[in-house]
Motif scaffolding. Structure first.
Motif, short mmCIF file in Angstrom:
data_model
loop_
_atom_site.label_atom_id
_atom_site.label_comp_id
_atom_site.label_asym_id
_atom_site.label_seq_id
_atom_site.Cartn_x
_atom_site.Cartn_y
_atom_site.Cartn_z
N THR A 1 0.83 -1.21 0.00
CA THR A 1 0.00 0.00 0.00
C THR A 1 0.86 1.26 0.00
O THR A 1 0.38 2.33 -0.39
CB THR A 1 -0.93 0.06 1.22
OG1 THR A 1 -0.15 0.16 2.43
CG2 THR A 1 -1.84 -1.16 1.30
N GLY A 2 2.10 1.16 0.47
CA GLY A 2 2.99 2.31 0.49
C GLY A 2 2.75 3.26 1.64
O GLY A 2 3.38 4.32 1.68
N ARG A 3 1.88 2.93 2.57
CA ARG A 3 1.63 3.86 3.67
C ARG A 3 2.32 3.41 4.95
O ARG A 3 2.84 2.30 5.06
CB ARG A 3 0.13 4.04 3.90
CG ARG A 3 -0.59 2.85 4.49
CD ARG A 3 -2.00 3.25 4.89
NE ARG A 3 -2.77 2.10 5.33
CZ ARG A 3 -3.87 2.19 6.08
NH1 ARG A 3 -4.30 3.36 6.45
NH2 ARG A 3 -4.52 1.11 6.44
N ARG A 4 2.31 4.27 5.94
CA ARG A 4 2.92 3.96 7.24
C ARG A 4 2.04 2.97 7.99
O ARG A 4 0.81 3.12 8.02
CB ARG A 4 3.09 5.25 8.04
CG ARG A 4 3.94 5.10 9.29
CD ARG A 4 4.05 6.43 10.03
NE ARG A 4 4.69 7.44 9.20
CZ ARG A 4 6.01 7.62 9.10
NH1 ARG A 4 6.83 6.84 9.79
NH2 ARG A 4 6.50 8.57 8.33
N PHE A 5 2.65 1.96 8.62
CA PHE A 5 1.83 0.99 9.34
C PHE A 5 2.60 0.34 10.48
O PHE A 5 3.83 0.31 10.50
CB PHE A 5 1.32 -0.11 8.38
CG PHE A 5 2.39 -1.05 7.87
CD1 PHE A 5 2.74 -2.20 8.57
CD2 PHE A 5 3.04 -0.79 6.66
CE1 PHE A 5 3.70 -3.06 8.08
CE2 PHE A 5 4.02 -1.65 6.17
CZ PHE A 5 4.35 -2.79 6.88
N ALA A 6 1.83 -0.16 11.43
CA ALA A 6 2.34 -1.04 12.46
C ALA A 6 1.64 -2.38 12.27
O ALA A 6 0.41 -2.46 12.31
CB ALA A 6 2.05 -0.49 13.86
N PHE A 7 2.41 -3.41 12.04
CA PHE A 7 1.87 -4.75 11.85
C PHE A 7 1.65 -5.39 13.20
O PHE A 7 2.59 -5.63 13.96
CB PHE A 7 2.83 -5.58 11.00
CG PHE A 7 2.54 -7.06 11.01
CD1 PHE A 7 1.41 -7.56 10.39
CD2 PHE A 7 3.39 -7.93 11.67
CE1 PHE A 7 1.14 -8.93 10.41
CE2 PHE A 7 3.14 -9.30 11.69
CZ PHE A 7 2.01 -9.79 11.06
N GLY A 8 0.38 -5.68 13.53
CA GLY A 8 0.06 -6.32 14.79
C GLY A 8 0.04 -7.82 14.64
O GLY A 8 -0.86 -8.38 14.00
N TYR A 9 1.03 -8.50 15.21
CA TYR A 9 1.13 -9.96 15.10
C TYR A 9 0.32 -10.59 16.23
O TYR A 9 0.79 -10.77 17.35
CB TYR A 9 2.58 -10.40 15.17
CG TYR A 9 2.76 -11.90 15.06
CD1 TYR A 9 2.17 -12.62 14.04
CD2 TYR A 9 3.53 -12.58 16.00
CE1 TYR A 9 2.33 -13.99 13.94
CE2 TYR A 9 3.71 -13.96 15.91
CZ TYR A 9 3.10 -14.66 14.88
OH TYR A 9 3.27 -16.03 14.79
#
Length: 427
Positions: free
Chosen positions: A207-215
């Motif tokens: 997506t190219g956006r800023r993210f935090a991946f919640g595992y």
């Protein structure tokens, strides 16, 4: 940008490049403001080619800048200089040599919204459960029988393949960009296998956006390849070892999975230096667990404590001692006002947070029930808080003659009403 396009199956995701890029600007250009319909160049909506590439510079020129940051300030008219994926300067009359330009005349230039809790793997199920509640209440009624737990987590989620995860995550991220949400904490809860995790992460990057991946865990029954929570180390090393990217990782540590499981996940997260998130809400016997964490004796070995690295989602129905612990350690709280009100999570705890001098962040939660539009999240936050406070004020009055006082002045200690600016500046 898209895995399917890269594999030779092109998709027209937004109808036109311009429609996509209007939503994808990392600075959150909004289509409102003074002189909205004033003439401007036809290409004003388009960022320069290769924007976001390291070293690529451009100036967003002449917009009304609302930084929402006291250190930066707000400007009736100013410029924003961007290099790669970073904002270098915000001021009037920026001279940047041969940097490309975006004409923002008559536009508002502001940061994008931050969604601190969104189950993006459910995007394709949008509005499926519009009138359901969280778990079955045995009322044998239409709303009581149509539940999130039974239909979403036990029926749909267990049959998701990695490619289903990918397309849901990609569509969820791009549609949020189109709504001006440029940062997300994705709580996917769909990690049946490492391949499911990889698909979710790849889509988030695409997506190219800023993210935090919640595992987080995998919803429903999981098979022999289930790797939560131990696969966290591989994921962190493979995808999130760099600190110079728009992506980071958060460890999911749901306390309702049992003392042994959440003790393991919290310790893994802390060993990896990750923030630890958990849903904390009225059902599932969570209140006494939060009290234990506040006292420092949570988990199977009674050695787990909450800390400043925690993000607690919802925080409905918790005790005063639990809240005091959250406050004292500086943990963060994410509230999903529309979902909590609609699905019987409990009363959104905005007044409790005000009384403790705390501010929540806002979140979408699940699109299967409510919209992901962030103006809706802000409106519902403000409307619910004002409804509760307004009723408190009215009840301070008297309604009996001969001298009724049915429009009283708020008594000392009455929480202040939220305003539109309060909601706009919530993290």
């Amino acid at each position: 940008m898209c895995k399917l396009c890269d594999e030779g199956v092109p998709r027209n995701h937004f109808g036109s490049r311009r429609n996509f890029l209007k939503g994808a600007l990392a600075t959150g250009l909004a289509a409102t403001g003074l002189n909205l319909f004033a003439p401007r160049p036809a290409a004003a909506d388009d960022p320069p080619m290769d924007s976001g590439v390291p070293g690529r510079r451009y100036v967003i020129r002449g917009g009304s800048v609302m930084s929402l940051d006291q250190k930066v300030g707000d400007f009736a008219q100013a410029d924003v200089l961007v290099e790669g994926k970073k904002i270098l300067a915000v001021r009037k009359n920026i001279q940047a040599g041969d940097a490309a330009e975006i004409d923002a005349t008559g536009r508002i230039v502001m940061p994008g919204f931050i969604d601190t809790h969104h189950h993006q793997f459910e995007t394709a199920l949008r509005s499926y459960l519009a009138d359901g509640i969280l778990i079955n209440d045995s009322s044998n009624s239409p709303s009581g029988n149509t539940t999130y737990y039974e239909y979403i987590l036990l029926k749909f989620a267990p049959v998701y393949r990695p490619q289903d995860v990918y397309i849901n995550e990609l569509f969820g991220g791009l549609s949020q960009l189109d709504d001006g949400v440029t940062t997300v904490h994705d709580v996917s809860q769909i990690h049946h296998t490492p391949q499911h995790s990889d698909a979710a992460i790849q889509a988030l990057f695409d997506t190219g956006r800023r993210f935090a991946f919640g595992y987080f865990e995998g919803a429903g029954t999981n098979g022999p390849h289930y790797a939560y929570p131990t696969d966290a180390s591989r994921i962190k090393t493979q995808y999130f070892s760099s600190t110079d990217q728009l992506a980071t990782m958060i460890m999911g540590g749901e306390v309702y999975l049992g003392d042994a499981v959440y003790e393991q996940s919290w310790k893994i997260g802390r060993n990896l230096g990750l923030q630890i998130a958990a849903h904390i809400l009225s059902p599932f016997g969570i209140r006494p667990i939060l009290d234990q964490l506040a006292a420092g004796n949570g988990g199977a070995n009674h050695d787990i404590a909450m800390g400043p690295d925690n993000l607690f989602i919802h925080m409905t129905g918790m005790s005063d001692s639990g809240w005091q612990g959250v406050h004292d350690v500086g943990a963060q709280v994410s509230i999903a006002f529309p979902i909590e009100m609609n699905m019987r999570h409990g009363m959104p705890p905005i007044l409790k947070m005000q009384s403790l001098g705390m501010e929540p962040s806002l979140s979408t939660d699940v699109e299967c029930t409510m919209t992901a539009d962030f103006f809706t999240q802000m409106r519902v936050c403000m409307n619910m808080q004002r409804m509760m406070v307004n009723q408190m004020v009215l009840e301070q009055g008297t309604f009996s003659p001969p001298f009724p006082n049915d429009w009283p002045t708020p008594a000392a200690g009455t929480p202040p009403l939220l305003t539109t600016r309060d909601c706009a500046t919530v993290p």
